[in-house]
Design an enzyme around this catalytic site. Sequence first.
Site, PDB file in Angstrom:
ATOM      1  N   GLU A 106       6.264  19.225 -14.903  1.00 44.81           N
ATOM      2  CA  GLU A 106       7.197  18.381 -15.632  1.00 44.81           C
ATOM      3  C   GLU A 106       7.477  17.160 -14.762  1.00 44.81           C
ATOM      4  O   GLU A 106       7.579  17.276 -13.538  1.00 44.81           O
ATOM      5  CB  GLU A 106       8.524  19.100 -15.915  1.00 44.81           C
ATOM      6  CG  GLU A 106       8.438  20.208 -16.934  1.00 44.81           C
ATOM      7  CD  GLU A 106       8.071  21.563 -16.341  1.00 44.81           C
ATOM      8  OE1 GLU A 106       7.775  22.491 -17.115  1.00 44.81           O
ATOM      9  OE2 GLU A 106       8.068  21.696 -15.098  1.00 44.81           O
ATOM     10  N   TYR A 118      -0.209  11.115 -11.836  1.00 50.30           N
ATOM     11  CA  TYR A 118      -0.719  12.274 -12.562  1.00 50.30           C
ATOM     12  C   TYR A 118      -1.817  11.880 -13.546  1.00 50.30           C
ATOM     13  O   TYR A 118      -2.801  12.594 -13.698  1.00 50.30           O
ATOM     14  CB  TYR A 118       0.423  13.010 -13.265  1.00 50.30           C
ATOM     15  CG  TYR A 118       1.453  13.542 -12.312  1.00 50.30           C
ATOM     16  CD1 TYR A 118       1.084  14.240 -11.162  1.00 50.30           C
ATOM     17  CD2 TYR A 118       2.810  13.341 -12.527  1.00 50.30           C
ATOM     18  CE1 TYR A 118       2.026  14.722 -10.271  1.00 50.30           C
ATOM     19  CE2 TYR A 118       3.767  13.820 -11.648  1.00 50.30           C
ATOM     20  CZ  TYR A 118       3.361  14.510 -10.518  1.00 50.30           C
ATOM     21  OH  TYR A 118       4.297  14.987  -9.634  1.00 50.30           O
TER      22      TYR A 118
END
Length: 147
Positions: A106, A118
């Site tokens: 998350e 990411y």
Amino acid sequence: MNSPEKDFQLRVMGIECAPLLAALHEVTFRGGEVWDATSFAALLSGPGTEAMLAVIDTVPVGFILARTILDETEILTIAVHPDFRRRGIGHALVQNVLGKGKVFLEVAVCNNQAAALYEKCGFVKAGLRRGYYRDGSDALVLVSSDV
């Protein structure tokens, strides 16, 4: 000063490094959700949880904390000291975890820098957790795409 470098080493750490991880976490997330040494020790004492520390010379500059159960890994937190960012440390830490099967995490919807890291590492959006953080902000759920 912020040029890419490959002069860091990655080291697997255990529960003994909980105070160090807490100190790095505090510097990295100042003003946000900071975990203390007790929290890190509790996580590291659980099955499948591992800390990978990035070190330049003898200076700890970042870490990743991940938990692997069977063929799924969750990145619990990652931190790179602000003075050592944009040197490939965060990327190397994430890449180290990607070999452990499906990886998910998350990230705060407002954390564009982390989201870009990411994405560069091949993560894709899998969902949204509304009110995930203590301050009520939302989190994107990301999953590795190379599984």
